[in-house]
Design a protein around this motif. Sequence first.
Motif, mmCIF file in Angstrom:
data_model
loop_
_atom_site.group_PDB
_atom_site.id
_atom_site.type_symbol
_atom_site.label_atom_id
_atom_site.label_comp_id
_atom_site.label_asym_id
_atom_site.label_seq_id
_atom_site.Cartn_x
_atom_site.Cartn_y
_atom_site.Cartn_z
ATOM 1 N N PRO A 234 -10.834 2.154 0.254
ATOM 2 C CA PRO A 234 -9.345 2.804 0.286
ATOM 3 C C PRO A 234 -8.192 1.427 0.444
ATOM 4 O O PRO A 234 -8.661 0.619 0.380
ATOM 5 C CB PRO A 234 -9.390 3.093 1.802
ATOM 6 N N LEU A 235 -6.983 2.253 -0.235
ATOM 7 C CA LEU A 235 -6.067 0.994 -0.442
ATOM 8 C C LEU A 235 -5.722 0.279 1.015
ATOM 9 O O LEU A 235 -5.413 -0.851 0.725
ATOM 10 C CB LEU A 235 -4.638 1.898 -0.747
ATOM 11 N N GLY A 236 -5.953 1.095 2.239
ATOM 12 C CA GLY A 236 -5.739 0.321 3.303
ATOM 13 C C GLY A 236 -6.466 -0.961 3.582
ATOM 14 O O GLY A 236 -6.178 -1.839 4.019
ATOM 15 N N ARG A 253 0.230 -9.154 -10.637
ATOM 16 C CA ARG A 253 0.752 -7.829 -10.942
ATOM 17 C C ARG A 253 -0.180 -6.707 -10.072
ATOM 18 O O ARG A 253 0.441 -5.815 -9.190
ATOM 19 C CB ARG A 253 0.640 -7.431 -12.357
ATOM 20 N N LYS A 254 -1.524 -6.941 -9.949
ATOM 21 C CA LYS A 254 -2.282 -5.949 -9.317
ATOM 22 C C LYS A 254 -2.128 -6.017 -7.508
ATOM 23 O O LYS A 254 -2.062 -5.096 -7.074
ATOM 24 C CB LYS A 254 -3.786 -6.079 -9.626
ATOM 25 N N ALA A 255 -1.820 -7.452 -7.405
ATOM 26 C CA ALA A 255 -1.733 -7.665 -5.921
ATOM 27 C C ALA A 255 -0.492 -7.077 -5.319
ATOM 28 O O ALA A 255 -0.380 -6.354 -4.294
ATOM 29 C CB ALA A 255 -1.812 -9.053 -5.576
ATOM 30 N N ASN A 256 0.752 -7.188 -6.242
ATOM 31 C CA ASN A 256 1.696 -6.704 -5.962
ATOM 32 C C ASN A 256 1.772 -5.093 -5.948
ATOM 33 O O ASN A 256 2.505 -4.565 -4.985
ATOM 34 C CB ASN A 256 2.988 -6.849 -6.893
ATOM 35 N N ALA A 257 0.987 -4.529 -6.799
ATOM 36 C CA ALA A 257 0.687 -3.101 -6.597
ATOM 37 C C ALA A 257 0.253 -2.692 -5.351
ATOM 38 O O ALA A 257 0.702 -1.429 -4.501
ATOM 39 C CB ALA A 257 0.079 -2.339 -7.818
ATOM 40 N N ILE A 258 -0.928 -3.265 -4.977
ATOM 41 C CA ILE A 258 -1.203 -2.895 -3.503
ATOM 42 C C ILE A 258 -0.429 -3.129 -2.613
ATOM 43 O O ILE A 258 -0.465 -2.503 -1.433
ATOM 44 C CB ILE A 258 -2.806 -4.054 -3.428
ATOM 45 N N ARG A 259 0.356 -4.225 -2.278
ATOM 46 C CA ARG A 259 1.375 -4.411 -1.373
ATOM 47 C C ARG A 259 2.368 -3.477 -1.346
ATOM 48 O O ARG A 259 2.964 -3.073 -0.284
ATOM 49 C CB ARG A 259 2.045 -5.883 -1.713
ATOM 50 N N TRP A 374 -8.531 6.773 12.033
ATOM 51 C CA TRP A 374 -8.646 6.181 10.710
ATOM 52 C C TRP A 374 -8.127 4.862 10.554
ATOM 53 O O TRP A 374 -8.382 4.087 9.831
ATOM 54 C CB TRP A 374 -8.134 7.014 9.949
ATOM 55 N N HIS A 375 -7.048 4.559 11.451
ATOM 56 C CA HIS A 375 -6.407 3.376 11.491
ATOM 57 C C HIS A 375 -7.170 2.066 11.773
ATOM 58 O O HIS A 375 -7.280 1.113 11.179
ATOM 59 C CB HIS A 375 -4.929 3.187 12.091
ATOM 60 N N GLY A 382 -6.375 3.369 7.876
ATOM 61 C CA GLY A 382 -5.809 4.488 7.575
ATOM 62 C C GLY A 382 -6.244 5.610 6.896
ATOM 63 O O GLY A 382 -7.551 5.684 6.787
ATOM 64 N N SER A 383 -5.408 6.295 6.521
ATOM 65 C CA SER A 383 -6.035 7.745 5.729
ATOM 66 C C SER A 383 -6.018 7.788 4.062
ATOM 67 O O SER A 383 -6.925 8.094 3.699
ATOM 68 C CB SER A 383 -5.121 9.019 6.500
#
Length: 454
Positions: A234-236, A253-259, A374-375, A382-383
């Motif tokens: 999961p993205l969380g 660039r990928k780290a920024n998308a995750i953030r 979930w958190h 998270g969900s």
Amino acid sequence: SLPAGSGLAEMGAHWIHGPSPGNPIFCLATRYGLLGPEAAQEENQRVEAGGHPPLPSVTYGSSGRLLSPQVVSETWDLFHTLLASARNFQGAEEQPAASVGQYLRAEIAQRVSASGAGEDNHWQLRLAVLATCLKLECCISGTHSMDLVALEPFGEYVSLPGLDCTFPGGYSSLPDRMLSALPEGTVLLNKAVRTIRWQGSFHEEGDNARDFPIQVECEDGDTFLADHVIITVPLGFLKKHHQYFFQPPLPERKANAIRHLGFGTNNKIFLEFEQPFWEPQQQLLEVVWEDESPLKEPSTDLEANWFKKLIGFVVLQPPEQHGHILCGFIAGKEAEYMETLSDTEVLSTMTRVLRMLTGNPHLPAPRRVLRSQWHSTPYTRGSYSYVAIGSSGDDIDMLAQPLPEDPEDPRPLQLLFAGEATHRTFYSTTHGALLSGWREAERLNQLFQAPSPA
């Protein structure tokens, strides 16, 4: 015959959203015979519910009375109209607001002003219902507040037609059936990964002839060598751990998308009763706090008011299968605060709230409580995802891009990324997650089928 599902509670995914021919979850479930007869009816597959399935409902107000069905219905119609209009700004040069929440509040305020409502009680009730509408949308979007959800890309999300349905034998009946086709031992469970090392040169012990770019190190010390890894966490989890989960770290660039992408919490609270206090035909018990309004600042006192984020309870159907069970939904910081409480505290609060809503101080307490967390679950945090202010669908595509980035790299597709947060139009859904996995598998199929370089 359908598998028995007596007493099951779906802690995660609950419904097939949009069960129709365009939904791969629905198609697989139908092929495997995992759904009830209603789901197969063509008229149910054609219904345009817009992600808000209609359920026979009753609405309780915080004053302990049932609210006017007409006022509630008219208010929901207004909210759905406004929400639909919020999907119309994709690609527009000028945005009326940064977030979906800001846009909706401005539209609501304009209508209140135009009606000359002032302190009119009729409008006060409608505003309270609209506050509940926004809370439900927080659950659907998996966010703490619709003020966090970006307006411009909101219309990219696609809702499939069809009346949402459930698995009589539980959602897990689908992956169980899919796994049954694989050779025994193909899937290792309870094998937590500590680090994925890529762009390396790893060898099996005693075999220096075969060179692997990837080493997957597990928390128990075991390691696996591979040419390709598909990451579906999961993205969380990525938000919290990506800096050291991957070695070397992910490109910026990928780290920024995750953030930048949003990832929130939507939790369930199951309550089991000896006998139902609701009518047999009722499938949804909505909750409205009559002093609330989208035009007022919400309380930030979680300890005193966390339960007010609860949007109501779905009645699990049929009672012959589940017993007398209500499933409440709650999102955001309030859902995360609920996770810090004991079962006893949650059950006591739910009993007090239900006695207040029904106006019955002697309403029997639930026999048991069960809730998702979930958190605080370490591998989810998270969900599901949403497109937050400061992000866009381009971030979803960036998250989905395989590594290494150089298409001429002699060892391509070392890291591939799947999961709901990597699907631009179906994020937050199981069908989006499934399609993303098929997408990455197809990348590898194409690679394996490509002619070798001369």
